[in-house]
Design a protein around this motif. Structure first.
Motif, PDB file in Angstrom:
ATOM      1  N   ALA A   5       0.804  -1.156   0.092  1.00 33.89           N
ATOM      2  CA  ALA A   5       0.089   0.103  -0.131  1.00 33.89           C
ATOM      3  C   ALA A   5       0.852   1.329   0.091  1.00 33.89           C
ATOM      4  CB  ALA A   5      -0.885  -0.027   1.332  1.00 33.89           C
ATOM      5  N   MET A   6       0.621   2.330  -0.833  1.00 26.84           N
ATOM      6  CA  MET A   6       1.155   3.466  -0.664  1.00 26.84           C
ATOM      7  C   MET A   6       0.621   4.351  -0.060  1.00 26.84           C
ATOM      8  SD  MET A   6       3.541   2.800  -2.660  1.00 26.84           S
ATOM      9  CE  MET A   6       4.285   3.741  -3.931  1.00 26.84           C
ATOM     10  N   ASN A   7       1.325   5.087   0.755  1.00 30.97           N
ATOM     11  CA  ASN A   7       0.764   6.245   1.744  1.00 30.97           C
ATOM     12  C   ASN A   7       1.156   7.735   1.039  1.00 30.97           C
ATOM     13  OD1 ASN A   7       0.306   7.768   3.885  1.00 30.97           O
ATOM     14  ND2 ASN A   7       1.621   6.731   5.320  1.00 30.97           N
ATOM     15  N   VAL A   8       0.180   8.519   1.360  1.00 29.66           N
ATOM     16  CA  VAL A   8       0.462   9.865   0.579  1.00 29.66           C
ATOM     17  C   VAL A   8       1.763  10.637   1.144  1.00 29.66           C
ATOM     18  CG1 VAL A   8      -0.383  12.180   0.643  1.00 29.66           C
ATOM     19  CG2 VAL A   8      -2.072  10.534   0.525  1.00 29.66           C
ATOM     20  N   SER A   9       2.255  10.435   2.302  1.00 30.66           N
ATOM     21  CA  SER A   9       3.620  10.926   2.732  1.00 30.66           C
ATOM     22  C   SER A   9       4.690  10.098   1.931  1.00 30.66           C
ATOM     23  CB  SER A   9       3.597  10.618   4.387  1.00 30.66           C
ATOM     24  OG  SER A   9       3.834   9.199   4.423  1.00 30.66           O
ATOM     25  N   ASP A  10       4.428   9.255   1.270  1.00 30.35           N
ATOM     26  CA  ASP A  10       5.501   8.544   0.248  1.00 30.35           C
ATOM     27  C   ASP A  10       5.846   9.616  -0.906  1.00 30.35           C
ATOM     28  OD1 ASP A  10       5.664   6.304   2.075  1.00 30.35           O
ATOM     29  OD2 ASP A  10       4.310   5.078   0.530  1.00 30.35           O
ATOM     30  N   PHE A  11       5.172  10.617  -1.342  1.00 24.46           N
ATOM     31  CA  PHE A  11       5.330  11.435  -2.344  1.00 24.46           C
ATOM     32  C   PHE A  11       5.489  12.797  -1.870  1.00 24.46           C
ATOM     33  CE2 PHE A  11       2.627   7.744  -3.743  1.00 24.46           C
ATOM     34  CZ  PHE A  11       3.364   7.252  -4.803  1.00 24.46           C
ATOM     35  N   ALA A  12       5.070  13.178  -0.636  1.00 22.55           N
ATOM     36  CA  ALA A  12       5.315  14.509  -0.020  1.00 22.55           C
ATOM     37  C   ALA A  12       6.705  14.860   0.217  1.00 22.55           C
ATOM     38  CB  ALA A  12       4.582  14.628   1.488  1.00 22.55           C
ATOM     39  N   GLU A  13       7.050  16.106  -0.285  1.00 16.02           N
ATOM     40  CA  GLU A  13       8.342  16.647  -0.037  1.00 16.02           C
ATOM     41  C   GLU A  13       8.315  16.760   1.576  1.00 16.02           C
ATOM     42  OE1 GLU A  13      11.169  17.404  -2.059  1.00 16.02           O
ATOM     43  OE2 GLU A  13      10.060  16.415  -3.450  1.00 16.02           O
ATOM     44  N   PRO A  14       9.843  16.404   2.274  1.00 18.01           N
ATOM     45  CA  PRO A  14       9.924  16.904   3.698  1.00 18.01           C
ATOM     46  C   PRO A  14       9.596  18.398   3.792  1.00 18.01           C
ATOM     47  CG  PRO A  14      11.581  15.520   2.762  1.00 18.01           C
ATOM     48  CD  PRO A  14      11.008  15.881   1.268  1.00 18.01           C
ATOM     49  N   ARG A  15       8.941  18.561   5.017  1.00 14.40           N
ATOM     50  CA  ARG A  15       9.090  20.054   5.336  1.00 14.40           C
ATOM     51  C   ARG A  15      10.096  20.609   5.850  1.00 14.40           C
ATOM     52  NH1 ARG A  15       7.440  22.855   9.421  1.00 14.40           N
ATOM     53  NH2 ARG A  15       6.755  21.024  10.927  1.00 14.40           N
ATOM     54  N   ALA A  16      10.588  21.685   5.360  1.00 10.88           N
ATOM     55  CA  ALA A  16      11.741  22.263   5.662  1.00 10.88           C
ATOM     56  C   ALA A  16      11.807  22.726   7.307  1.00 10.88           C
ATOM     57  CB  ALA A  16      12.028  23.633   4.906  1.00 10.88           C
ATOM     58  N   PRO A  17      13.025  22.320   7.949  1.00  6.63           N
ATOM     59  CA  PRO A  17      12.893  22.721   9.349  1.00  6.63           C
ATOM     60  C   PRO A  17      13.147  24.305   9.564  1.00  6.63           C
ATOM     61  CG  PRO A  17      15.067  21.900   8.791  1.00  6.63           C
ATOM     62  CD  PRO A  17      14.130  21.624   7.512  1.00  6.63           C
ATOM     63  N   VAL A  18      12.406  24.772  10.847  1.00  5.26           N
ATOM     64  CA  VAL A  18      12.481  26.002  11.325  1.00  5.26           C
ATOM     65  C   VAL A  18      13.413  26.433  11.661  1.00  5.26           C
ATOM     66  CG1 VAL A  18      11.167  27.791  12.585  1.00  5.26           C
ATOM     67  CG2 VAL A  18       9.698  26.240  11.421  1.00  5.26           C
ATOM     68  N   TYR A  19      14.318  25.393  12.498  1.00 10.40           N
ATOM     69  CA  TYR A  19      15.611  25.906  13.321  1.00 10.40           C
ATOM     70  C   TYR A  19      16.680  25.222  12.715  1.00 10.40           C
ATOM     71  CZ  TYR A  19      11.625  26.757  16.777  1.00 10.40           C
ATOM     72  OH  TYR A  19      10.628  27.231  17.469  1.00 10.40           O
ATOM     73  N   ALA A  20      17.616  25.698  12.964  1.00  8.05           N
ATOM     74  CA  ALA A  20      19.036  25.180  12.376  1.00  8.05           C
ATOM     75  C   ALA A  20      19.952  24.664  13.234  1.00  8.05           C
ATOM     76  CB  ALA A  20      19.733  26.535  11.561  1.00  8.05           C
ATOM     77  N   GLY A  59      16.385  15.539  11.729  1.00  9.66           N
ATOM     78  CA  GLY A  59      16.054  14.489  11.112  1.00  9.66           C
ATOM     79  C   GLY A  59      14.684  15.012  10.609  1.00  9.66           C
ATOM     80  N   HIS A  60      13.997  13.682  10.170  1.00  9.35           N
ATOM     81  CA  HIS A  60      12.597  14.087   9.908  1.00  9.35           C
ATOM     82  C   HIS A  60      11.767  12.702  10.001  1.00  9.35           C
ATOM     83  CE1 HIS A  60       9.910  15.667   7.021  1.00  9.35           C
ATOM     84  NE2 HIS A  60       9.592  14.391   6.572  1.00  9.35           N
ATOM     85  N   ALA A  61      10.515  13.014  10.692  1.00  9.57           N
ATOM     86  CA  ALA A  61       9.504  12.094  10.924  1.00  9.57           C
ATOM     87  C   ALA A  61       8.563  11.865   9.597  1.00  9.57           C
ATOM     88  CB  ALA A  61       8.756  12.378  12.245  1.00  9.57           C
ATOM     89  N   THR A  62       8.809  10.764   8.948  1.00  9.50           N
ATOM     90  CA  THR A  62       8.002  10.625   7.676  1.00  9.50           C
ATOM     91  C   THR A  62       6.512  10.485   7.918  1.00  9.50           C
ATOM     92  OG1 THR A  62       8.624   8.481   7.675  1.00  9.50           O
ATOM     93  CG2 THR A  62      10.147   9.615   6.492  1.00  9.50           C
ATOM     94  N   GLU A  63       6.244   9.955   8.842  1.00  9.95           N
ATOM     95  CA  GLU A  63       4.834   9.522   9.266  1.00  9.95           C
ATOM     96  C   GLU A  63       4.004  10.991   9.377  1.00  9.95           C
ATOM     97  OE1 GLU A  63       6.905   8.899  12.390  1.00  9.95           O
ATOM     98  OE2 GLU A  63       7.763   7.436  10.916  1.00  9.95           O
ATOM     99  N   VAL A  64       4.392  12.126   9.765  1.00 13.36           N
ATOM    100  CA  VAL A  64       3.777  13.194  10.159  1.00 13.36           C
ATOM    101  C   VAL A  64       4.427  14.227   9.225  1.00 13.36           C
ATOM    102  CG1 VAL A  64       2.881  12.532  12.660  1.00 13.36           C
ATOM    103  CG2 VAL A  64       5.355  13.717  12.343  1.00 13.36           C
ATOM    104  N   ASN A  65       5.194  13.958   8.605  1.00 12.25           N
ATOM    105  CA  ASN A  65       6.032  15.025   7.632  1.00 12.25           C
ATOM    106  C   ASN A  65       6.442  16.222   8.520  1.00 12.25           C
ATOM    107  OD1 ASN A  65       7.286  15.976   5.400  1.00 12.25           O
ATOM    108  ND2 ASN A  65       5.475  16.793   4.603  1.00 12.25           N
ATOM    109  N   GLU A  66       7.260  15.839   9.423  1.00 11.80           N
ATOM    110  CA  GLU A  66       7.798  17.197  10.363  1.00 11.80           C
ATOM    111  C   GLU A  66       9.296  16.644  10.696  1.00 11.80           C
ATOM    112  OE1 GLU A  66       5.955  18.668  13.614  1.00 11.80           O
ATOM    113  OE2 GLU A  66       3.774  18.059  12.895  1.00 11.80           O
TER     114      GLU A  66
END
Length: 95
Positions: A5-20, A59-66
């Motif tokens: 099964a494909m998930n919509v988050s599989d195709f979403a661009e990772p959201r850019a971080p606010v902090y550095a 890093g990046h949490a793909t489940e929530v795209n954050e």
């Protein structure tokens, strides 16, 4: 033929971080061990509200795209979401 099964988050661009990396941040609430910090007991306090830390990795949490920030709070490195942090104001000195 079975395809996974494909998930919509599989195709979403990772959201850019606010902090550095290297940025100093403040914990907005008490951060407790949810069981993911193996060196501490579950529910142990990892960082108290108002503690200042430094972002040491992102890093990046793909489940929530954050973004997920690894923050060093004086020897205890904690994984945090943006809603748990705020930037340290310029000239701010902890009480």
């Amino acid at each position: 033929m079975n395809t996974p099964a494909m998930n919509v988050s599989d195709f979403a661009e990772p959201r850019a971080p606010v902090y550095a990396w290297g940025q100093r941040v403040v914990a907005l609430d008490d951060l407790v061990n949810d069981g993911s910090h193996p060196e501490r007991e579950p529910e142990a306090l990892l960082a108290a509200r108002g503690d200042v830390g430094e972002i040491v990795n992102i890093g990046h949490a793909t489940e929530v795209n954050e973004p997920v920030y690894l923050v060093d709070f004086g020897g205890c490195v904690v994984g945090c979401l943006e809603i748990e942090l705020a930037p340290v104001p310029v000239g701010w000195v902890p009480a």
